[in-house]
Design a protein around this motif. Structure first.
Motif, short mmCIF file in Angstrom:
data_model
loop_
_atom_site.label_atom_id
_atom_site.label_comp_id
_atom_site.label_asym_id
_atom_site.label_seq_id
_atom_site.Cartn_x
_atom_site.Cartn_y
_atom_site.Cartn_z
N SER A 1 65.04 29.97 69.39
CA SER A 1 65.04 28.71 70.12
C SER A 1 65.12 27.52 69.16
CB SER A 1 63.78 28.60 70.98
OG SER A 1 63.71 27.36 71.64
N GLY A 2 64.30 27.58 68.09
CA GLY A 2 64.31 26.49 67.13
C GLY A 2 65.63 26.37 66.39
N THR A 3 66.23 27.53 66.09
CA THR A 3 67.50 27.54 65.35
C THR A 3 68.64 26.98 66.20
OG1 THR A 3 66.80 29.46 64.05
CG2 THR A 3 69.17 29.01 64.16
N PHE A 4 68.71 27.40 67.46
CA PHE A 4 69.82 26.99 68.30
C PHE A 4 69.63 25.60 68.89
CE2 PHE A 4 71.07 31.19 67.64
CZ PHE A 4 72.31 31.43 68.21
N ALA A 5 68.47 25.00 68.68
CA ALA A 5 68.22 23.66 69.21
C ALA A 5 68.91 22.58 68.38
CB ALA A 5 66.71 23.39 69.27
N LYS A 6 69.21 22.87 67.12
CA LYS A 6 69.82 21.89 66.22
C LYS A 6 71.12 22.45 65.64
CE LYS A 6 66.43 18.83 66.30
NZ LYS A 6 66.60 17.44 66.77
N ALA A 7 72.18 21.66 65.70
CA ALA A 7 73.49 22.13 65.22
C ALA A 7 73.44 22.51 63.75
CB ALA A 7 74.54 21.05 65.46
N LEU B 1 73.61 26.77 59.58
CA LEU B 1 72.96 27.39 58.42
C LEU B 1 72.66 28.87 58.70
CD1 LEU B 1 71.79 26.95 55.59
CD2 LEU B 1 69.60 26.36 56.67
N SER B 2 72.22 29.18 59.92
CA SER B 2 71.90 30.57 60.26
C SER B 2 73.16 31.43 60.27
CB SER B 2 71.20 30.64 61.63
OG SER B 2 72.09 30.29 62.68
N MET B 3 74.29 30.87 60.72
CA MET B 3 75.54 31.60 60.74
C MET B 3 76.02 31.89 59.31
SD MET B 3 76.35 32.29 63.87
CE MET B 3 74.57 32.57 64.01
N LYS B 4 75.82 30.91 58.42
CA LYS B 4 76.18 31.12 57.02
C LYS B 4 75.34 32.24 56.41
CE LYS B 4 79.27 27.84 56.17
NZ LYS B 4 80.63 28.18 55.69
N ALA B 5 74.04 32.23 56.75
CA ALA B 5 73.15 33.27 56.22
C ALA B 5 73.56 34.64 56.73
CB ALA B 5 71.70 32.96 56.61
#
Length: 489
Positions: free
Chosen positions: A408-414, A419-423
């Motif tokens: 939820s926290g990750t998808f709340a901010k573009a 950054l998560s997709m890069k990881a």
């Protein structure tokens, strides 16, 4: 009192999946039952109208359950029968044991009854030294194996003829052939003397007719009629919701139940029992008792999300189409009722989401169970509601709650999302093999244990879309307005 499962659900599932004989036997029989249902329902015609009518009748009964129960009780008593109300499984057993004690019963012979399985009647009788024998062929087989039913209609669905022949040979001390006529003949021979010696006959109740005080049984073997006529005492166990207002309503279920359960146009026997033997009757028990069992059902009444589950007529159609049941059989569900109906009704009847809250996750949520249900119970919706209830009660694992908070926290901010997709992209080369992830990290292993997970694309959709947009903009700048201009009409 809550009943605890012997082992955790995941362990039960792993054990079932490893049993190739079980899987083959279950698949073969469920294929046959579902094929028969489709054929016989099509032959009836207007199947959806029949389902709608069945749903209306059952919903009406459940909504006015107090009225119809009162009418049924009055009419059973008028016919000379005895009525007992059991709030719990323990109370139902206590009532029956009291009847057995008063009659000095030494042996009890049973017809098929899921409610008696629900209250664990057999164990209670065995504990006090009363002989109890199942007379339904499937129930008789699994009793010899010391097992519980694994299907509502076909209790021994998980056994094949070879296993049954070996068990019969063990009992008889001689080799019993594996062909079906020989096996059934052996069982008939063994059970015949039990019918003649039983002190009490126990049956279930497919439906009770409120207007007449009658108990209706749908059976394919003669054992049901013998149990209700030969022993001096007949005791019927009935779930409190298994009512119909009149015989006119019964017509609908004479068509719906057999077709949904076994694919038959009608069962071999439709027996209507009107209490004990009366003067002038040629047969029948000398004494009749009806034990009406609540055992958690009243807790479901008034619950907008789940009351419809009480419409269930125990046909087993949802089991036959469920991809999960077809791969794990009935015992993996850990309690009396397996399949989608069991995954819904067990947590509700037991009123224990902590112990039984995993069952609603034993589903693909494909909706096949709802489509198959002859009284249109929205089972897949109820499975979702039960999952939500477990979450609201805070009974999901700690790691799962943390994972969803992180998601939820990750998808709340573009920025966090990018950054998560890069990881994730950096991790792919260490996990993927030839385009698939064969062994996922952490709880993803539950998925990849049985199947390959497609490897994510090297570039995300947003990255590809940005490139396409940039190419389009570049193309527009170079355009001379030549070919293709007419596409802007």
């Amino acid at each position: 009192m809550s009943v605890k499962a012997a082992v955790p659900l995941k362990k039960r599932i792993r054990h079932a999946i490893a049993d190739e004989t079980l899987i083959a036997a279950v698949k073969k029989t469920t294929d046959r039952l579902e094929s028969g249902k489709l054929s016989s329902s099509a032959a009836l015609g207007n199947w959806e109208q029949w389902r709608e009518q069945g749903s209306r009748i059952r919903s009406h009964v459940v909504e006015h359950l107090d009225y119809y129960l009162g009418q049924l009780i009055d009419n059973v008593k008028k016919r000379g029968g005895h009525v007992h109300i059991a709030d719990s499984a323990q109370e139902a057993v206590r009532i029956f044991l009291q009847i057995a004690k008063e009659k000095e019963a030494k042996s009890v012979l049973k017809s098929k009854s899921m409610v008696s399985e629900e209250v664990h009647l057999n164990k209670a009788l065995e504990d006090i030294g009363v002989k109890v024998v199942e007379s339904d062929l499937g129930e008789y087989i699994i009793q010899l194996f010391g097992e519980a039913p694994s299907h509502i209609i076909v209790p021994a669905i998980h056994k094949n003829r070879h296993q049954i022949a070996d068990k019969f040979s063990e009992i008889s001390g001689e080799k019993i052939s594996q062909d079906t006529p020989t096996l059934t003949a052996f069982a008939r021979q063994q059970l015949r003397k039990e019918f003649l010696e039983a002190d009490i006959g126990v049956s279930g109740c497919n439906f009770a007719i409120a207007e007449s005080g009658s108990v209706v049984m749908f059976t394919n073997e003669g054992n049901g009629r013998m149990i209700t006529t030969l022993p001096p005492v007949h005791v019927a166990f009935m779930g409190m919701e298994r009512l119909l207002p009149s015989f006119e309503d019964l017509e609908t279920f004479v068509n719906l139940l057999p077709r949904s359960a076994t694919g038959q146009k009608i069962t071999t026997y439709v027996s209507v029992i009107n209490g004990a033997r009366h003067e002038g009757d040629l047969d029948g028990a000398q004494e009749f008792h009806l034990i009406i069992v609540d055992n958690g059902r009243s807790n479901i009444l008034g619950d907008e999300e789940f009351q419809e589950v009480l419409n269930c007529i125990r046909c087993g159609a949802c089991l036959n189409v469920c991809p999960v049941y077809r791969h794990i059989g009935g015992h993996a569900y850990g309690d009396v009722y397996p399949g989608p109906i069991g995954a819904v009704i067990t947590p509700l009847l037991r009123d224990d989401m902590e112990e039984w809250g995993d069952l609603p996750y034993a589903s693909s949520l494909c909706g096949a169970c709802t489509e198959a249900c002859p009284v249109k119970i929205p089972l897949h919706d109820m499975l979702v509601h039960l999952r939500a209830r477990k979450v609201k009660l805070g009974l999901t694992p700690g790691w799962e709650r943390m994972a969803f908070k992180a998601w939820s926290g990750t998808f709340a901010k573009a920025g966090r999302y990018r950054l998560s997709m890069k990881a994730a992209q950096l991790m792919i080369p260490f996990l993927a093999k030839e385009g698939f992830i064969e062994k996922g990290p952490l709880n993803m292993m539950g998925w990849t244990h049985a199947r390959h997970f497609p490897s994510p694309a090297k570039k995300t959709f947003r990255e590809e879309w940005g490139r396409i947009q940039q190419d389009l903009r570049s193309g527009e700048g170079d355009s001379t307005g030549g070919e293709g201009g007419d596409c802007h009409e």
